[in-house]
Design a protein around this motif. Sequence first.
Motif, PDB file in Angstrom:
ATOM      1  N   ARG A  58       2.625  14.469 -10.637  1.00 15.69           N
ATOM      2  CA  ARG A  58       2.254  13.047 -10.701  1.00 15.69           C
ATOM      3  C   ARG A  58       2.188  12.455  -9.309  1.00 15.69           C
ATOM      4  O   ARG A  58       1.230  11.752  -8.961  1.00 15.69           O
ATOM      5  CB  ARG A  58       3.282  12.302 -11.552  1.00 15.69           C
ATOM      6  N   HIS A  59       3.178  12.757  -8.478  1.00 17.99           N
ATOM      7  CA  HIS A  59       3.179  12.223  -7.112  1.00 17.99           C
ATOM      8  C   HIS A  59       2.079  12.860  -6.276  1.00 17.99           C
ATOM      9  O   HIS A  59       1.480  12.203  -5.415  1.00 17.99           O
ATOM     10  CB  HIS A  59       4.545  12.435  -6.468  1.00 17.99           C
ATOM     11  N   ARG A  60       1.813  14.143  -6.525  1.00 19.25           N
ATOM     12  CA  ARG A  60       0.728  14.819  -5.816  1.00 19.25           C
ATOM     13  C   ARG A  60      -0.611  14.170  -6.157  1.00 19.25           C
ATOM     14  O   ARG A  60      -1.443  13.940  -5.280  1.00 19.25           O
ATOM     15  CB  ARG A  60       0.713  16.300  -6.209  1.00 19.25           C
ATOM     16  N   ALA A  61      -0.818  13.871  -7.439  1.00 17.52           N
ATOM     17  CA  ALA A  61      -2.071  13.239  -7.860  1.00 17.52           C
ATOM     18  C   ALA A  61      -2.209  11.841  -7.265  1.00 17.52           C
ATOM     19  O   ALA A  61      -3.296  11.431  -6.849  1.00 17.52           O
ATOM     20  CB  ALA A  61      -2.125  13.172  -9.378  1.00 17.52           C
ATOM     21  N   ARG A  62      -1.088  11.117  -7.207  1.00 20.73           N
ATOM     22  CA  ARG A  62      -1.131   9.769  -6.641  1.00 20.73           C
ATOM     23  C   ARG A  62      -1.446   9.827  -5.155  1.00 20.73           C
ATOM     24  O   ARG A  62      -2.254   9.040  -4.643  1.00 20.73           O
ATOM     25  CB  ARG A  62       0.200   9.073  -6.874  1.00 20.73           C
ATOM     26  N   LEU A  63      -0.833  10.771  -4.463  1.00 22.55           N
ATOM     27  CA  LEU A  63      -1.090  10.947  -3.035  1.00 22.55           C
ATOM     28  C   LEU A  63      -2.545  11.331  -2.800  1.00 22.55           C
ATOM     29  O   LEU A  63      -3.210  10.786  -1.907  1.00 22.55           O
ATOM     30  CB  LEU A  63      -0.149  12.021  -2.480  1.00 22.55           C
ATOM     31  N   ARG A  64      -3.069  12.228  -3.623  1.00 20.86           N
ATOM     32  CA  ARG A  64      -4.464  12.650  -3.502  1.00 20.86           C
ATOM     33  C   ARG A  64      -5.407  11.469  -3.706  1.00 20.86           C
ATOM     34  O   ARG A  64      -6.371  11.287  -2.971  1.00 20.86           O
ATOM     35  CB  ARG A  64      -4.755  13.740  -4.538  1.00 20.86           C
ATOM     36  N   LYS A  65      -5.112  10.658  -4.712  1.00 18.62           N
ATOM     37  CA  LYS A  65      -5.945   9.493  -5.008  1.00 18.62           C
ATOM     38  C   LYS A  65      -5.945   8.515  -3.841  1.00 18.62           C
ATOM     39  O   LYS A  65      -6.999   8.005  -3.446  1.00 18.62           O
ATOM     40  CB  LYS A  65      -5.425   8.818  -6.270  1.00 18.62           C
ATOM     41  N   GLU A  66      -4.777   8.256  -3.270  1.00 15.91           N
ATOM     42  CA  GLU A  66      -4.681   7.317  -2.141  1.00 15.91           C
ATOM     43  C   GLU A  66      -5.450   7.847  -0.927  1.00 15.91           C
ATOM     44  O   GLU A  66      -6.146   7.088  -0.257  1.00 15.91           O
ATOM     45  CB  GLU A  66      -3.212   7.095  -1.769  1.00 15.91           C
ATOM     46  N   VAL A  67      -5.336   9.136  -0.668  1.00 17.18           N
ATOM     47  CA  VAL A  67      -6.036   9.720   0.481  1.00 17.18           C
ATOM     48  C   VAL A  67      -7.543   9.629   0.275  1.00 17.18           C
ATOM     49  O   VAL A  67      -8.286   9.242   1.188  1.00 17.18           O
ATOM     50  CB  VAL A  67      -5.592  11.187   0.692  1.00 17.18           C
ATOM     51  N   LEU A  68      -8.010   9.931  -0.936  1.00 14.04           N
ATOM     52  CA  LEU A  68      -9.451   9.870  -1.199  1.00 14.04           C
ATOM     53  C   LEU A  68      -9.971   8.442  -1.172  1.00 14.04           C
ATOM     54  O   LEU A  68     -11.086   8.190  -0.711  1.00 14.04           O
ATOM     55  CB  LEU A  68      -9.763  10.534  -2.541  1.00 14.04           C
ATOM     56  N   LEU A  69      -9.173   7.499  -1.672  1.00 13.67           N
ATOM     57  CA  LEU A  69      -9.588   6.092  -1.623  1.00 13.67           C
ATOM     58  C   LEU A  69      -9.666   5.575  -0.191  1.00 13.67           C
ATOM     59  O   LEU A  69     -10.464   4.696   0.120  1.00 13.67           O
ATOM     60  CB  LEU A  69      -8.639   5.217  -2.436  1.00 13.67           C
ATOM     61  N   ALA A  70      -8.832   6.131   0.683  1.00 12.37           N
ATOM     62  CA  ALA A  70      -8.845   5.711   2.090  1.00 12.37           C
ATOM     63  C   ALA A  70     -10.022   6.329   2.845  1.00 12.37           C
ATOM     64  O   ALA A  70     -10.250   6.002   4.006  1.00 12.37           O
ATOM     65  CB  ALA A  70      -7.534   6.109   2.754  1.00 12.37           C
ATOM     66  N   GLY A  71     -10.755   7.228   2.187  1.00 10.89           N
ATOM     67  CA  GLY A  71     -11.925   7.825   2.817  1.00 10.89           C
ATOM     68  C   GLY A  71     -11.628   9.116   3.552  1.00 10.89           C
ATOM     69  O   GLY A  71     -12.507   9.670   4.212  1.00 10.89           O
ATOM     70  N   GLN A 110       0.867  -1.183   0.000  1.00  5.62           N
ATOM     71  CA  GLN A 110       0.000   0.000   0.000  1.00  5.62           C
ATOM     72  C   GLN A 110       0.896   1.222   0.000  1.00  5.62           C
ATOM     73  O   GLN A 110       1.879   1.288   0.724  1.00  5.62           O
ATOM     74  CB  GLN A 110      -0.897   0.017   1.229  1.00  5.62           C
ATOM     75  N   TYR A 111       0.549   2.182  -0.835  1.00  8.91           N
ATOM     76  CA  TYR A 111       1.328   3.409  -0.941  1.00  8.91           C
ATOM     77  C   TYR A 111       1.319   4.100   0.417  1.00  8.91           C
ATOM     78  O   TYR A 111       0.247   4.321   0.992  1.00  8.91           O
ATOM     79  CB  TYR A 111       0.706   4.299  -2.019  1.00  8.91           C
ATOM     80  N   PRO A 112       2.475   4.444   0.957  1.00  9.44           N
ATOM     81  CA  PRO A 112       2.515   5.023   2.315  1.00  9.44           C
ATOM     82  C   PRO A 112       2.077   6.479   2.318  1.00  9.44           C
ATOM     83  O   PRO A 112       2.870   7.396   2.479  1.00  9.44           O
ATOM     84  CB  PRO A 112       3.991   4.875   2.700  1.00  9.44           C
ATOM     85  N   TRP A 113       0.785   6.698   2.149  1.00  5.28           N
ATOM     86  CA  TRP A 113       0.290   8.053   1.973  1.00  5.28           C
ATOM     87  C   TRP A 113       0.303   8.860   3.258  1.00  5.28           C
ATOM     88  O   TRP A 113       0.451  10.074   3.233  1.00  5.28           O
ATOM     89  CB  TRP A 113      -1.090   8.053   1.341  1.00  5.28           C
TER      90      TRP A 113
END
Length: 130
Positions: A55-68, A20-23
Motif C-alpha cells: 500500500r505504501h509502495r503504491a502510494r509512493l509510486r503514485k506521488e512520484v508519477l503525479l510529480a512528473g 504533500q506526501y513527502p515522497w
Amino acid sequence: MAGKAAEAAKSAAKAVSGYQYPWREKLAKYKDELSKGVWGYWHLGAWKPLGLSGRHRARLRKEVLLAGEDWPYDRPRGEMRSKRKGHKCDRISAEKRANTAELMKKMPQMLLDYKKRRWEKKMKAEDAKD
C-alpha cells in the motif's frame, strides 16, 4: 459561534490541501529496497518481503508519477497473448480443412504418379511371367 466553525473548517481545508506526501524522503529512504524487486526477493534461500508495504509502495509510486518523475522500479511487462482462446476441436478442424485444400491442389499430380506406379508394377509382372 458560526464564525469560529467556518474559520476552523477553512484552516482544516488549508492544512489538508497544503499537505504533500513527502515522497522524496521516502524514495531516498527505500531506494535500495525498491530496487530489489516489486514484492520481495530471495536471500540465502528464503523469501524476504520488502521493508515497504504494498500500500505504501503504491502510494509512493503514485506521488512520484503525479510529480512528473519516472518510476523505474516496476517489473517489465510480458508480451501480450497472440493466440486466441477457443475450443481445440475448432482449431483442429480448421487445420484439417486447410490441409485438405492444399492436398486437393496436388491431387492431379498424385493421381498421375499413382497410375504410373500401377502401370510400372503391371509391366514388371508381365516381364516376370515371360
